[in-house]
Motif scaffolding. Sequence first.
Motif, short mmCIF file in Angstrom:
data_model
loop_
_atom_site.label_atom_id
_atom_site.label_comp_id
_atom_site.label_asym_id
_atom_site.label_seq_id
_atom_site.Cartn_x
_atom_site.Cartn_y
_atom_site.Cartn_z
N PRO A 177 39.71 -46.57 -0.08
CA PRO A 177 38.50 -45.92 -0.30
C PRO A 177 37.79 -46.78 -1.53
O PRO A 177 38.45 -47.97 -1.78
CB PRO A 177 39.01 -44.79 -1.25
CG PRO A 177 40.39 -45.08 -1.84
CD PRO A 177 41.09 -45.79 -0.65
N ASN A 187 36.01 -40.18 -12.05
CA ASN A 187 36.07 -41.13 -11.00
C ASN A 187 35.84 -40.32 -9.80
O ASN A 187 36.21 -39.38 -9.45
CB ASN A 187 37.28 -41.82 -11.11
CG ASN A 187 37.71 -42.80 -11.91
OD1 ASN A 187 36.78 -43.56 -12.55
ND2 ASN A 187 38.83 -43.20 -12.36
N ARG A 188 35.07 -40.99 -8.84
CA ARG A 188 34.86 -40.48 -7.64
C ARG A 188 35.37 -41.34 -6.60
O ARG A 188 35.15 -42.65 -6.88
CB ARG A 188 33.22 -40.43 -7.37
CG ARG A 188 32.74 -39.49 -8.30
CD ARG A 188 33.09 -37.83 -8.07
NE ARG A 188 32.11 -37.10 -9.02
CZ ARG A 188 32.41 -35.84 -9.30
NH1 ARG A 188 33.65 -35.40 -8.68
NH2 ARG A 188 31.80 -35.17 -9.81
N TYR A 189 35.85 -40.95 -5.53
CA TYR A 189 36.47 -41.71 -4.37
C TYR A 189 35.64 -41.73 -3.18
O TYR A 189 35.01 -40.50 -2.78
CB TYR A 189 37.79 -41.37 -4.15
CG TYR A 189 38.78 -41.44 -5.11
CD1 TYR A 189 39.60 -42.69 -5.08
CD2 TYR A 189 39.01 -40.57 -6.02
CE1 TYR A 189 40.68 -43.01 -6.02
CE2 TYR A 189 40.14 -40.76 -6.99
CZ TYR A 189 40.79 -42.05 -6.96
OH TYR A 189 41.67 -42.12 -7.99
N TYR A 190 35.09 -42.75 -2.69
CA TYR A 190 34.15 -42.55 -1.81
C TYR A 190 34.86 -43.30 -0.42
O TYR A 190 35.66 -44.48 -0.48
CB TYR A 190 32.95 -43.67 -1.76
CG TYR A 190 32.05 -42.97 -2.87
CD1 TYR A 190 30.70 -42.56 -2.08
CD2 TYR A 190 32.29 -42.92 -4.03
CE1 TYR A 190 29.70 -41.90 -2.99
CE2 TYR A 190 31.29 -42.12 -5.02
CZ TYR A 190 29.86 -41.77 -4.65
OH TYR A 190 29.00 -41.16 -5.18
N ALA A 232 30.18 -32.96 0.81
CA ALA A 232 30.16 -34.04 0.56
C ALA A 232 28.83 -34.61 0.03
O ALA A 232 27.92 -34.29 0.71
CB ALA A 232 30.82 -34.92 1.80
N SER A 234 26.64 -38.62 0.36
CA SER A 234 26.58 -40.44 0.78
C SER A 234 25.18 -40.93 0.08
O SER A 234 24.24 -40.22 -0.12
CB SER A 234 26.76 -40.52 2.23
OG SER A 234 25.82 -40.06 2.82
N ALA A 245 29.17 -48.77 -2.00
CA ALA A 245 29.52 -47.48 -1.75
C ALA A 245 28.61 -46.95 -0.45
O ALA A 245 28.89 -45.98 0.21
CB ALA A 245 28.94 -46.39 -2.56
N HIS A 248 30.01 -44.80 3.02
CA HIS A 248 31.07 -44.14 2.46
C HIS A 248 30.33 -42.81 2.14
O HIS A 248 29.61 -42.49 1.98
CB HIS A 248 31.67 -44.59 1.35
CG HIS A 248 32.46 -45.85 1.60
ND1 HIS A 248 31.76 -47.09 2.21
CD2 HIS A 248 33.74 -46.22 1.41
CE1 HIS A 248 32.58 -48.00 2.17
NE2 HIS A 248 33.87 -47.66 1.88
N CYS A 250 31.49 -39.19 -0.29
CA CYS A 250 32.49 -38.74 -1.62
C CYS A 250 32.53 -37.16 -1.60
O CYS A 250 31.57 -36.32 -1.15
CB CYS A 250 31.45 -39.12 -2.80
SG CYS A 250 32.38 -38.40 -4.32
N PRO A 252 33.31 -34.05 -3.68
CA PRO A 252 33.87 -33.70 -5.13
C PRO A 252 34.69 -32.69 -5.22
O PRO A 252 34.73 -31.77 -4.50
CB PRO A 252 32.29 -33.45 -5.73
CG PRO A 252 31.71 -32.88 -4.37
CD PRO A 252 32.06 -33.76 -3.44
#
Length: 268
Positions: A177, A187-190, A232, A234, A245, A248, A250, A252
């Motif tokens: 990621p 923090n956000r994971y993409y 999600a 993007s 990013a 990708h 994300c 939440p």
Amino acid sequence: MTLTLSQGPLSATPPSSVNYDLTGPAHRLFLQEFPRRVRAVVNGETVVDTRRGALLHETGLLPQLYVPAEDVRRELLAPSYHTTWCPFKGRASYWSIRVGDRRTPNVVWSYPRPRTEAAWLRDLLALYWDAADAWFDEEEQVHGHLRDPYHRVDVRRSGRHVRVLVDDTPVAETTTPMLLSETGLPNRYYLPSTDVRRKALSESATRSVCPYKGTATYWSFTAGGRQVQDVAWSYPDPLESALKARGHLCFPHETRRVTVEVDGEPLR
């Protein structure tokens, strides 16, 4: 946003992990020079054009641009009887904007006799962001609001194992990621689109604008007759701070019916 929201030093809940005390009112004001040219355009006319603007950082609020009265097209303003009272700044007087056949009421304001502790606001005017058709920071159009110099976005490659479920149905899983850290936000994971079950997602009509990342496209989940809206987002064409990013998605973790696991632990 950094100074005035979340746990910034000028917020309503400043951090306790400091070796100093902030004295003064719980509602704090801080005016700081904004070092670039800013313009606001209404109905084809430039109403504000300044190289001497300043951002007012105020507890609980986004920074607001104030400019010298000389940098506003005063012939396009019409005085209003409307006033408001701020216990921290004083009484505000308002103007409407008249450009061609368009009149927008009560969108420019100033504090002609500000409170003593905010005396530096005298002779400065402000304009509601939504009252202008376009804003320019130097020669680049900006959306949402001017960027706060204390707000930051960083994107880093990560080796975390991220797994996403919607209604307990696996939707995405990756060990590559992008981790996006943004001031004052979790923090956000993409996740790479190749690691997402794209057939279970459909683009929705929802859009949002972030001055730091760009315009977000949202995606909804559909499977087995179930639909969950906007699980999600993007950034198809991100701004420079979020370029890594691109491509990708994300998910939440605060979204109802969405679970994001990082290294086997659900995010809370």
